[in-house]
Design a protein around this motif. Structure first.
Motif, short mmCIF file in Angstrom:
data_model
loop_
_atom_site.label_atom_id
_atom_site.label_comp_id
_atom_site.label_asym_id
_atom_site.label_seq_id
_atom_site.Cartn_x
_atom_site.Cartn_y
_atom_site.Cartn_z
N GLY A 1 36.77 -15.60 -60.41
CA GLY A 1 37.00 -16.56 -60.90
C GLY A 1 37.95 -17.33 -59.91
O GLY A 1 37.86 -18.25 -58.97
N PHE A 2 39.43 -16.68 -59.64
CA PHE A 2 39.96 -17.00 -58.22
C PHE A 2 39.01 -17.18 -56.74
O PHE A 2 39.16 -18.14 -56.37
N ILE A 3 38.04 -16.36 -56.39
CA ILE A 3 37.17 -16.13 -55.53
C ILE A 3 36.85 -16.79 -55.43
O ILE A 3 36.26 -17.80 -54.08
N LEU A 4 36.23 -17.51 -56.27
CA LEU A 4 35.30 -18.76 -56.39
C LEU A 4 36.36 -19.91 -56.21
O LEU A 4 35.42 -21.01 -55.67
N LEU A 5 37.53 -20.15 -57.04
CA LEU A 5 37.58 -21.15 -56.67
C LEU A 5 38.26 -21.57 -55.52
O LEU A 5 38.08 -22.39 -55.33
N VAL A 6 38.75 -21.04 -54.46
CA VAL A 6 38.83 -21.24 -53.31
C VAL A 6 37.67 -21.02 -53.04
O VAL A 6 38.01 -21.93 -51.45
N THR A 7 36.69 -20.52 -52.41
CA THR A 7 35.44 -20.38 -52.11
C THR A 7 35.34 -22.17 -52.40
O THR A 7 34.82 -23.39 -51.15
N THR A 8 35.47 -23.13 -53.30
CA THR A 8 35.17 -24.28 -54.16
C THR A 8 36.53 -24.92 -52.38
O THR A 8 35.30 -25.57 -52.79
N VAL A 9 37.55 -25.43 -52.96
CA VAL A 9 38.01 -25.49 -52.33
C VAL A 9 37.32 -26.06 -50.65
O VAL A 9 37.71 -26.43 -49.90
#
Length: 242
Positions: free
Chosen positions: A16-24
């Motif tokens: 979830g953290f990796i996907l959040l960084v990728t989203t931003v």
């Protein structure tokens, strides 16, 4: 609890953290691409306007307009004009009503130097709306789901004593695992019997014996206890402080 099991439980949080960084990162990149695309559209429209009207004509018209509207120039001034020809050459229809030509007047050696620039009143929200955020949406949704799964698992995890510190039989360990994974740490009697003794016709006596012995182990080595609720289910909870 083994290191491998701990890592598996943290996997949704890490994902979830990796996907959040990728989203931003993707949001920012998409916004930047939209900003560049709009600037290119303005520059292209200005070049086509100069081609249609002629550079010298546009320059002279802008100087006459400036002299009518302003005091004699003493420093750098800017005059903005909503040119219909310029606006017609813009590809993005939503940008046309916001676009204008900015004429920069710079006094130099008794003459006036004119520079032209295509500009538009574009807020961050407008540029954001022009950008392609579809990938960011799906990445953000996947990030929320992963983080939600991580939170859900944390809520369902009991901070119970490690079974290795108590002398539990394999059956008692299975029962403790069921308690730790159950919502609110509550299990029905029939639910336990169906899971631990599915082929036994009358497993009630075996259940009572297993619960009684597990209670003794918990009482001796932990701050947890198993209570009976209305004769139909069992609850694993912390023992009240004296």
């Amino acid at each position: 609890m083994s290191t491998k099991l701990i890592a598996m439980r943290k996997l949704p949080l890490i994902a979830g953290f990796i996907l959040l960084v990728t989203t931003v990162a993707n949001c920012i990149a998409s916004y930047g691409r939209a900003r560049v695309c709009l600037d290119e559209d303005l520059n292209r429209a200005l070049m086509l306007t100069i081609r249609d009207k002629g550079l010298e004509r546009m320059r002279q018209d802008s100087i006459r307009a400036y002299r009518l509207l302003a005091t004699p120039p003493a420093d750098h001034r800017v005059l903005t004009i909503g040119d219909p020809t310029f606006q017609q050459h813009i590809r993005h229809e939503a940008l046309r009503s916001r676009a204008f030509i900015a004429y920069h007047f710079v006094p130099r050696n008794g003459d006036i130097e004119v520079r032209m620039e295509g500009q538009a009143h574009c807020s961050m929200a407008f540029v954001w709306g022009m950008s392609d955020q579809r990938l960011s949406f799906w990445l953000g949704l996947a990030s929320c789901l992963a983080l939600l799964l991580s939170v859900k698992r944390r809520k369902r995890t009991v901070c119970a004593p490690a079974v290795t510190t108590m002398h539990l039989t394999p059956m008692q360990e299975q029962l403790m695992t069921m308690f730790m994974q159950a919502p609110d740490h509550r299990l029905g009697k029939q639910e336990i019997c169906d899971a631990l003794w599915p082929n036994k016709d009358n497993a009630a006596e075996t259940l009572y014996t297993t619960i009684r012995r597990l209670r003794k182990e918990l009482d001796a080595a932990s701050e947890w206890e198993i209570t009976s609720e209305r004769g139909k289910c069992y609850l694993l909870k912390r023992r009240p402080q004296a």
